[in-house]
Design a protein around this motif. Structure first.
Motif, mmCIF file in Angstrom:
data_model
loop_
_atom_site.group_PDB
_atom_site.id
_atom_site.type_symbol
_atom_site.label_atom_id
_atom_site.label_comp_id
_atom_site.label_asym_id
_atom_site.label_seq_id
_atom_site.Cartn_x
_atom_site.Cartn_y
_atom_site.Cartn_z
ATOM 1 N N LYS A 76 46.953 44.185 -6.298
ATOM 2 C CA LYS A 76 46.028 44.308 -7.437
ATOM 3 C C LYS A 76 44.584 44.119 -6.963
ATOM 4 O O LYS A 76 43.683 44.842 -7.388
ATOM 5 C CB LYS A 76 46.402 43.270 -8.504
ATOM 6 N N ARG A 77 44.369 43.136 -6.091
ATOM 7 C CA ARG A 77 43.008 42.861 -5.600
ATOM 8 C C ARG A 77 42.452 44.064 -4.844
ATOM 9 O O ARG A 77 41.300 44.441 -5.036
ATOM 10 C CB ARG A 77 43.014 41.624 -4.704
ATOM 11 N N TYR A 78 43.261 44.665 -3.969
ATOM 12 C CA TYR A 78 42.783 45.844 -3.235
ATOM 13 C C TYR A 78 42.457 46.985 -4.197
ATOM 14 O O TYR A 78 41.454 47.687 -4.032
ATOM 15 C CB TYR A 78 43.785 46.323 -2.178
ATOM 16 N N LYS A 79 43.299 47.206 -5.191
ATOM 17 C CA LYS A 79 43.053 48.277 -6.159
ATOM 18 C C LYS A 79 41.710 48.087 -6.853
ATOM 19 O O LYS A 79 40.978 49.055 -7.086
ATOM 20 C CB LYS A 79 44.169 48.329 -7.205
ATOM 21 N N GLN A 80 41.364 46.839 -7.159
ATOM 22 C CA GLN A 80 40.084 46.550 -7.801
ATOM 23 C C GLN A 80 38.917 46.824 -6.848
ATOM 24 O O GLN A 80 37.921 47.436 -7.240
ATOM 25 C CB GLN A 80 40.053 45.102 -8.286
ATOM 26 N N VAL A 81 39.045 46.360 -5.620
ATOM 27 C CA VAL A 81 37.998 46.597 -4.618
ATOM 28 C C VAL A 81 37.839 48.092 -4.364
ATOM 29 O O VAL A 81 36.723 48.611 -4.298
ATOM 30 C CB VAL A 81 38.313 45.833 -3.309
ATOM 31 N N HIS A 82 38.951 48.782 -4.253
ATOM 32 C CA HIS A 82 38.916 50.220 -4.007
ATOM 33 C C HIS A 82 38.237 50.960 -5.157
ATOM 34 O O HIS A 82 37.415 51.852 -4.936
ATOM 35 C CB HIS A 82 40.337 50.768 -3.793
ATOM 36 N N PHE A 83 38.568 50.594 -6.384
ATOM 37 C CA PHE A 83 37.916 51.221 -7.535
ATOM 38 C C PHE A 83 36.410 50.987 -7.484
ATOM 39 O O PHE A 83 35.615 51.906 -7.722
ATOM 40 C CB PHE A 83 38.505 50.692 -8.844
ATOM 41 N N GLY A 84 35.993 49.775 -7.147
ATOM 42 C CA GLY A 84 34.563 49.473 -6.994
ATOM 43 C C GLY A 84 33.915 50.345 -5.929
ATOM 44 O O GLY A 84 32.792 50.838 -6.108
ATOM 45 N N LEU A 85 34.628 50.548 -4.825
ATOM 46 C CA LEU A 85 34.111 51.410 -3.746
ATOM 47 C C LEU A 85 33.917 52.841 -4.242
ATOM 48 O O LEU A 85 32.904 53.479 -3.942
ATOM 49 C CB LEU A 85 35.063 51.382 -2.549
ATOM 50 N N THR A 86 34.861 53.348 -5.018
ATOM 51 C CA THR A 86 34.714 54.720 -5.522
ATOM 52 C C THR A 86 33.513 54.823 -6.463
ATOM 53 O O THR A 86 32.823 55.845 -6.467
ATOM 54 C CB THR A 86 35.993 55.213 -6.247
ATOM 55 N N ILE A 87 33.258 53.785 -7.234
ATOM 56 C CA ILE A 87 32.090 53.777 -8.125
ATOM 57 C C ILE A 87 30.800 53.803 -7.305
ATOM 58 O O ILE A 87 29.875 54.570 -7.604
ATOM 59 C CB ILE A 87 32.116 52.544 -9.068
ATOM 60 N N VAL A 88 30.738 52.987 -6.249
ATOM 61 C CA VAL A 88 29.555 52.965 -5.381
ATOM 62 C C VAL A 88 29.313 54.347 -4.784
ATOM 63 O O VAL A 88 28.173 54.843 -4.758
ATOM 64 C CB VAL A 88 29.707 51.899 -4.266
#
Length: 149
Positions: A76-88
């Motif tokens: 779950k934590r990686y999915k959140q970080v990854h989503f943030g990366l896609t937004i950036v």
């Protein structure tokens, strides 16, 4: 057929990276025809553009690492970080698109490619968001845990 978000995300990152490489190549194509390329400012030596080269390296390496991590990580934590990366990356692509439009000589084939990359980035945002909302296979959510009576 079950939705495999990880495969979709990897495919979108690969397409994004190929498009970004093609964007860079298109910018250099005039050299092969004896023409000058558009430059923001002339550098006198490699040290003048060293910071830009490091930023470009990071811009290419982070999606490569995201591809690898997405294949092997379902937390779950990686999915959140990854989503943030896609937004950036979507924000950076939008800024890049705007800056390309502000150049003295607008190159429309580059703008077209940047719009396409921006749209691919938005699709990546959507799929990453959907993936983030799914329960992890390796780490079940509390709603799947047995309850004691």
């Amino acid at each position: 057929m079950a939705t495999n978000y990880q495969i979709k995300i990897v495919a979108l990152w690969v397409v994004f990276l190929l498009g970004t490489l093609f964007h860079t190549q298109l910018g250099l194509m005039p050299l092969f025809h004896g023409l000058n390329v558009i430059e923001s400012q002339r550098a006198t030596n490699i040290n003048d553009i060293s910071a830009i080269m490091w930023l470009m390296l990071g811009f290419f390496v982070l999606p490569m690492l995201a591809i690898i991590a997405t294949v092997f990580n379902d937390s779950k934590r990686y999915k959140q970080v990854h989503f943030g990366l896609t937004i950036v990356y979507s924000i950076l692509n939008f800024i890049h698109l705007l800056l390309d439009l502000l150049l003295p000589q607008v190159i429309w084939y580059q703008i077209t490619l940047m719009v396409l990359l921006f749209l691919i980035g938005l699709l990546l945002n959507l799929v990453a968001f959907q993936w983030m909302k799914t329960p992890s296979r390796n780490y079940p959510s509390s709603e799947h845990l047995p309850t004691s009576t």
